[in-house]
Design a protein around this motif. Structure first.
Motif, PDB file in Angstrom:
ATOM      1  N   HIS A 264       0.778  -0.810  -0.068  1.00  0.00           N
ATOM      2  CA  HIS A 264      -0.061  -0.106   0.045  1.00  0.00           C
ATOM      3  C   HIS A 264       1.007   1.196  -0.261  1.00  0.00           C
ATOM      4  O   HIS A 264       2.041   1.292   0.992  1.00  0.00           O
ATOM      5  CB  HIS A 264      -0.605   0.117   1.251  1.00  0.00           C
ATOM      6  N   THR A 266       1.074   4.793   1.535  1.00  0.00           N
ATOM      7  CA  THR A 266       0.620   5.776   2.028  1.00  0.00           C
ATOM      8  C   THR A 266       0.940   7.072   2.284  1.00  0.00           C
ATOM      9  O   THR A 266       2.456   6.779   1.790  1.00  0.00           O
ATOM     10  CB  THR A 266       0.072   5.444   3.220  1.00  0.00           C
ATOM     11  N   GLU A 281       0.081  -3.705   5.232  1.00  0.00           N
ATOM     12  CA  GLU A 281      -0.984  -4.026   5.502  1.00  0.00           C
ATOM     13  C   GLU A 281      -2.051  -5.165   5.286  1.00  0.00           C
ATOM     14  O   GLU A 281      -1.758  -4.984   4.021  1.00  0.00           O
ATOM     15  CB  GLU A 281      -1.307  -2.671   6.481  1.00  0.00           C
ATOM     16  N   GLU A 284      -7.365  -4.393   0.640  1.00  0.00           N
ATOM     17  CA  GLU A 284      -8.387  -3.541   0.821  1.00  0.00           C
ATOM     18  C   GLU A 284      -9.643  -3.575  -0.364  1.00  0.00           C
ATOM     19  O   GLU A 284      -8.454  -3.603  -1.309  1.00  0.00           O
ATOM     20  CB  GLU A 284      -8.620  -2.683   1.225  1.00  0.00           C
ATOM     21  N   ARG A 288      -4.063  -4.886  -3.027  1.00  0.00           N
ATOM     22  CA  ARG A 288      -3.166  -4.412  -2.433  1.00  0.00           C
ATOM     23  C   ARG A 288      -1.616  -4.410  -3.568  1.00  0.00           C
ATOM     24  O   ARG A 288      -1.257  -5.494  -4.172  1.00  0.00           O
ATOM     25  CB  ARG A 288      -2.481  -5.066  -1.166  1.00  0.00           C
ATOM     26  N   ASP A 292      -7.952   2.807  -1.469  1.00  0.00           N
ATOM     27  CA  ASP A 292      -8.735   3.763   0.017  1.00  0.00           C
ATOM     28  C   ASP A 292      -7.300   3.942   1.024  1.00  0.00           C
ATOM     29  O   ASP A 292      -7.818   4.387   1.164  1.00  0.00           O
ATOM     30  CB  ASP A 292      -9.563   2.670   0.176  1.00  0.00           C
ATOM     31  N   PRO A 293      -6.754   2.968   1.274  1.00  0.00           N
ATOM     32  CA  PRO A 293      -5.595   3.759   1.739  1.00  0.00           C
ATOM     33  C   PRO A 293      -5.110   4.735   1.823  1.00  0.00           C
ATOM     34  O   PRO A 293      -4.629   5.844   2.708  1.00  0.00           O
ATOM     35  CB  PRO A 293      -5.158   2.071   2.548  1.00  0.00           C
ATOM     36  N   ARG A 296      -6.585   7.626   2.121  1.00  0.00           N
ATOM     37  CA  ARG A 296      -7.476   7.851   4.137  1.00  0.00           C
ATOM     38  C   ARG A 296      -6.048   8.962   4.183  1.00  0.00           C
ATOM     39  O   ARG A 296      -6.197   9.915   4.662  1.00  0.00           O
ATOM     40  CB  ARG A 296      -7.015   6.843   4.424  1.00  0.00           C
ATOM     41  N   SER A 297      -4.784   8.644   4.233  1.00  0.00           N
ATOM     42  CA  SER A 297      -4.046   8.863   4.275  1.00  0.00           C
ATOM     43  C   SER A 297      -3.580   9.997   3.728  1.00  0.00           C
ATOM     44  O   SER A 297      -3.021  10.957   4.816  1.00  0.00           O
ATOM     45  CB  SER A 297      -2.516   7.814   4.064  1.00  0.00           C
TER      46      SER A 297
END
Length: 376
Positions: A264, A266, A281, A284, A288, A292-293, A296-297
């Protein structure tokens, strides 16, 4: 018996259909691979689909060209490495015979295979799939069917005379909610894509001619050996530098950073600088890297000052991240259905009412430049 139910000899095709010219009838697919096992695996998948017909099976590029000359083929699934004439050599011949045919390259999951697949995309191939093994996963079945259907739709759609098409304002976002106002001036551009994404990314970054005053991060659903090749090919477009993201590096304006496969991408803020943070992680949305991550980050690191662009792809990856981003004051753009191979990811954010604009791939670059460089 239709071609989709027959075992056709290598290098032959079923009786020519008119679906490629009229857009009516089943999608006709030519499978070209020197491996009998691979041809059989793909043929078995396609025979189970009532809207798809096998137009022929070929063992090398020359036989594929012979089959294509008979007409009525929508999509060619073309192996990269073959005797007599390999896929990269065959590609320009096939496109010369039928410039509208959609070619999907089947490439081995190796560094060389990834590089050749990206080279083929630059040379006119429509998409790629990792070369199938003897026992296929549900994920591969979903991927190859989505790409075949999406590419066939684009081929048939583009065969409709321009005067017969709906106006651009109608085609832009069927089913989408009304546009929302642009948010805060962005400090970062974040792009998410999946099925059909490499070509969309090439188109977007080719059109982004003017320098941007913010960094650009990209999450494309892609295996590890392919993401480095993708970054190298974007870099060769020449407008701005691009590389596979490295953990802890500083994000610099007008440079593109591609999430490595199986990590991911981020973002973390440290003082005035934005840094890459790669994580392992859990996946999602079964992905991977995932969008989304990233969103978000990025939203957290930039206080919502992010412009997100969601391009063609299956599923809804990016929807939750876009929701949080808009709530924090960010802006979301989406690719329209007409230019998407699959309007899953961009369609999800459009229908949720999160988008400032839903545009064709050729129009997105101008809107991105306007939002990024016109912001105070």
């Amino acid at each position: 018996m239709s071609g989709s139910r027959q075992g056709l000899p290598a290098g032959t095709s079923a009786s020519p259909g008119k679906s490629g010219q009229t857009g009516i009838g089943p999608i006709r697919v030519l499978i070209c691979d020197d491996s009998f096992t691979v041809r059989s695996v793909i043929a078995r998948i396609l025979r189970a689909e009532p809207d798809i017909e096998i137009a022929g099976l070929a063992a090398d590029g020359e036989k594929a060209a012979e089959a294509l000359r008979q007409g009525g083929i929508d999509v060619v699934v073309l192996d990269v490495e073959m005797p007599v004439m390999d896929g990269l050599t065959a590609l320009p011949h096939l496109l010369k015979i039928d410039p509208s045919v959609r070619v999907i390259m089947a490439s081995a999951l190796t560094t060389t295979g990834g590089a050749i697949a990206m080279q083929a995309l630059q040379a006119g191939a429509a998409d790629y799939v990792p070369k199938p093994a003897a026992h296929q996963t549900d994920e591969f079945v979903r991927e190859i069917l989505a790409k075949i259907r999406g590419q066939a739709r684009l081929r048939r759609q583009r065969s409709i005379p321009e005067r017969a098409r709906a106006p651009a304002t109608v085609r832009a976002a069927p089913g989408a909610a009304p546009a929302v106002r642009a948010g805060k001036a962005p400090l970062l551009l974040a792009v998410g894509s999946s099925t059909g994404g490499p070509q969309a990314l090439f188109s977007l970054f080719r059109a982004l001619g003017r320098p941007l005053r913010v960094p650009i991060i990209v999450t494309q659903h892609m295996p590890p050996v392919f993401t480095r090749s993708l970054a190298e090919h974007i870099d060769r477009l020449g407008a701005r530098g691009c590389s596979e993201a490295v953990d802890d590096e500083v994000l610099r304006p007008d440079r593109i950073y591609v999430a490595p496969g199986d990590r991911h991408l981020t973002v973390q803020a440290r003082g005035q600088a934005l840094h890459v943070k790669l994580t392992s992680e859990p996946p999602e949305n079964s992905c991977r890297p995932a969008v989304d991550p990233m969103l978000r980050s990025a939203s957290a690191a930039c206080g919502g000052r992010v412009l997100a662009v969601i391009l063609t792809g299956m599923g809804q990856d990016g929807l939750r991240g876009a929701q949080g981003l808009v709530e924090a004051g960010g802006t979301v753009l989406a690719q329209d259905e007409a230019s998407s191979v699959v309007w899953g990811m961009p369609g999800a954010v459009a229908k949720a009412g999160l988008c400032h604009a839903v545009l064709g791939i050729d129009e997105l670059a101008e809107k991105v430049t306007q939002i990024v460089n016109s912001a105070p």
